[in-house]
Write an enzyme that holds these catalytic residues in place. Structure first.
Site, PDB file in Angstrom:
ATOM      1  N   GLY A  12      31.705   8.644  22.792  1.00  0.00           N
ATOM      2  CA  GLY A  12      31.662   9.321  21.585  1.00  0.00           C
ATOM      3  C   GLY A  12      30.411   8.776  20.800  1.00  0.00           C
ATOM      4  O   GLY A  12      30.290   8.996  19.424  1.00  0.00           O
ATOM      5  N   ASN A  14      27.456  10.414  20.579  1.00  0.00           N
ATOM      6  CA  ASN A  14      27.099  11.971  19.681  1.00  0.00           C
ATOM      7  C   ASN A  14      28.129  12.393  18.439  1.00  0.00           C
ATOM      8  O   ASN A  14      27.737  12.755  17.692  1.00  0.00           O
ATOM      9  CB  ASN A  14      27.065  12.992  20.820  1.00  0.00           C
ATOM     10  N   MET A  90      35.011  16.318  28.999  1.00  0.00           N
ATOM     11  CA  MET A  90      34.764  16.519  30.464  1.00  0.00           C
ATOM     12  C   MET A  90      35.618  17.653  31.074  1.00  0.00           C
ATOM     13  O   MET A  90      36.534  17.381  32.262  1.00  0.00           O
ATOM     14  CB  MET A  90      35.044  15.038  31.111  1.00  0.00           C
ATOM     15  N   LEU A  92      36.362  22.126  31.628  1.00  0.00           N
ATOM     16  CA  LEU A  92      35.784  23.357  31.396  1.00  0.00           C
ATOM     17  C   LEU A  92      36.444  24.130  30.298  1.00  0.00           C
ATOM     18  O   LEU A  92      37.915  23.644  30.159  1.00  0.00           O
ATOM     19  CB  LEU A  92      36.043  24.095  32.360  1.00  0.00           C
ATOM     20  N   ILE A  93      36.086  24.687  29.200  1.00  0.00           N
ATOM     21  CA  ILE A  93      36.848  25.588  28.363  1.00  0.00           C
ATOM     22  C   ILE A  93      37.444  26.745  28.892  1.00  0.00           C
ATOM     23  O   ILE A  93      36.636  27.487  29.622  1.00  0.00           O
ATOM     24  CB  ILE A  93      35.766  25.734  27.110  1.00  0.00           C
ATOM     25  N   ASN A 107      27.579  22.969  23.191  1.00  0.00           N
ATOM     26  CA  ASN A 107      27.978  21.736  24.222  1.00  0.00           C
ATOM     27  C   ASN A 107      26.538  21.160  24.144  1.00  0.00           C
ATOM     28  O   ASN A 107      25.525  21.825  24.215  1.00  0.00           O
ATOM     29  CB  ASN A 107      28.138  22.399  25.402  1.00  0.00           C
ATOM     30  N   HIS A 109      24.310  18.834  26.956  1.00  0.00           N
ATOM     31  CA  HIS A 109      24.191  18.423  28.297  1.00  0.00           C
ATOM     32  C   HIS A 109      22.949  17.566  28.808  1.00  0.00           C
ATOM     33  O   HIS A 109      21.615  18.127  28.141  1.00  0.00           O
ATOM     34  CB  HIS A 109      24.083  19.685  29.076  1.00  0.00           C
TER      35      HIS A 109
HETATM   36  C1  GRF Z   1      26.294  12.584  26.695  1.00  0.00           C
HETATM   37  O1  GRF Z   1      25.007  12.432  27.532  1.00  0.00           O
HETATM   38  C2  GRF Z   1      26.138  14.145  26.830  1.00  0.00           C
HETATM   39  O2  GRF Z   1      25.113  14.883  26.780  1.00  0.00           O
HETATM   40  C3  GRF Z   1      27.126  14.456  27.882  1.00  0.00           C
HETATM   41  O3  GRF Z   1      28.141  13.640  27.630  1.00  0.00           O
HETATM   42  C4  GRF Z   1      27.403  12.390  27.319  1.00  0.00           C
HETATM   43  C5  GRF Z   1      28.447  11.951  26.037  1.00  0.00           C
HETATM   44  O4  GRF Z   1      27.922  10.672  25.689  1.00  0.00           O
HETATM   45  N1  GRF Z   1      27.622  15.966  27.911  1.00  0.00           N
HETATM   46  P1  GRF Z   1      28.908  10.177  24.352  1.00  0.00           P
HETATM   47  O5  GRF Z   1      30.243   9.970  24.584  1.00  0.00           O
HETATM   48  O6  GRF Z   1      28.325  11.113  22.941  1.00  0.00           O
HETATM   49  O7  GRF Z   1      28.127   8.823  24.188  1.00  0.00           O
END
Ligand code: GRF
Length: 194
Positions: A12, A14, A90, A92-93, A107, A109
């Site tokens: 989390g 992000n 993790m 798929l929508i 999203n 990535h």
């Molecule tokens: C990130 O690297 C994002 O690109 C990918 O999952 C990771 C999530 O990291 N989809 P965090 O949980 O936000 O630390």
């Protein structure tokens, strides 16, 4: 003020950056909801620390994906969510969520899509020996890491330390995600956004 829901399954970081960007007014928005499919995920603790409501569900307790997505749609509707940001979610929508929220789900990535889709993008790129890495933010459709690309950033990395590489990628994510969210919310990117 726009209302954001973040979907996450893990750490989390992000999620927290988006929350902070709202709290310090970089974003004219508020994170009102975390949706999480893993009871032990650290993002739940982060949400608690910020007093953000969490909807945590166990997909195995639902007979079909449609059933848990219906539940999610109901909660998004109740909170009048304008934008859904996937951040390490993790899953798929599916159709049920897309029917109602397509064009409002983005999203992040950790690769330069369409290269290295899936859950192990950084390791796969590293093992492949690529010299230019990057990140992508895109609208979400039903496919794995598919959907229209909104923004990307690339950088060259010639080192041999995957942890260092991961750190660089996450640092970049934390800057580009909120910058892109800002542009999406300000309708600079998607004219149909309302
Ligand atoms: C990130 O690297 C994002 O690109 C990918 O999952 C990771 C999530 O990291 N989809 P965090 O949980 O936000 O630390």
């Amino acid at each position: 003020m726009k209302k954001i829901a973040v979907f996450a399954s893990g750490n989390g970081s992000n999620f927290e950056v988006i929350v902070n960007a709202c709290n310090n007014d970089y974003l004219n928005a508020q994170v009102v909801l975390l949706v999480c499919d893993k009871a032990q995920a650290y993002c739940i603790q982060r949400a608690k620390n910020h007093s953000i409501k969490t909807f945590c569900f166990n997909p195995k307790k639902y007979e079909t994906k449609d059933l848990y997505e219906k539940q999610i749609v109901k909660i998004l509707d109740e909170h009048e969510i304008d934008l859904v940001c996937l951040a390490g979610y993790m899953r798929l929508i599916g159709k049920t969520l897309l029917e109602k929220y397509e064009g409002k789900i983005i999203n992040i990535h950790p690769s330069l899509l369409p290269a290295f889709k899936g859950a192990h993008a950084i390791k796969e790129a590293f093992d492949y020996g690529v010299k230019v890495y990057g990140i992508t933010i895109h609208y979400v459709d039903e496919s794995l890491d598919g959907g229209k690309i909104i923004s990307q950033e690339a950088f060259s990395y010639l080192g041999n330390d995957i942890l260092e590489l991961e750190e660089k990628i996450h640092a970049l994510e934390h800057v580009l995600y909120i910058k892109t969210i800002k542009e999406v919310l300000e309708e600079k990117i998607n004219e149909s956004f309302n």
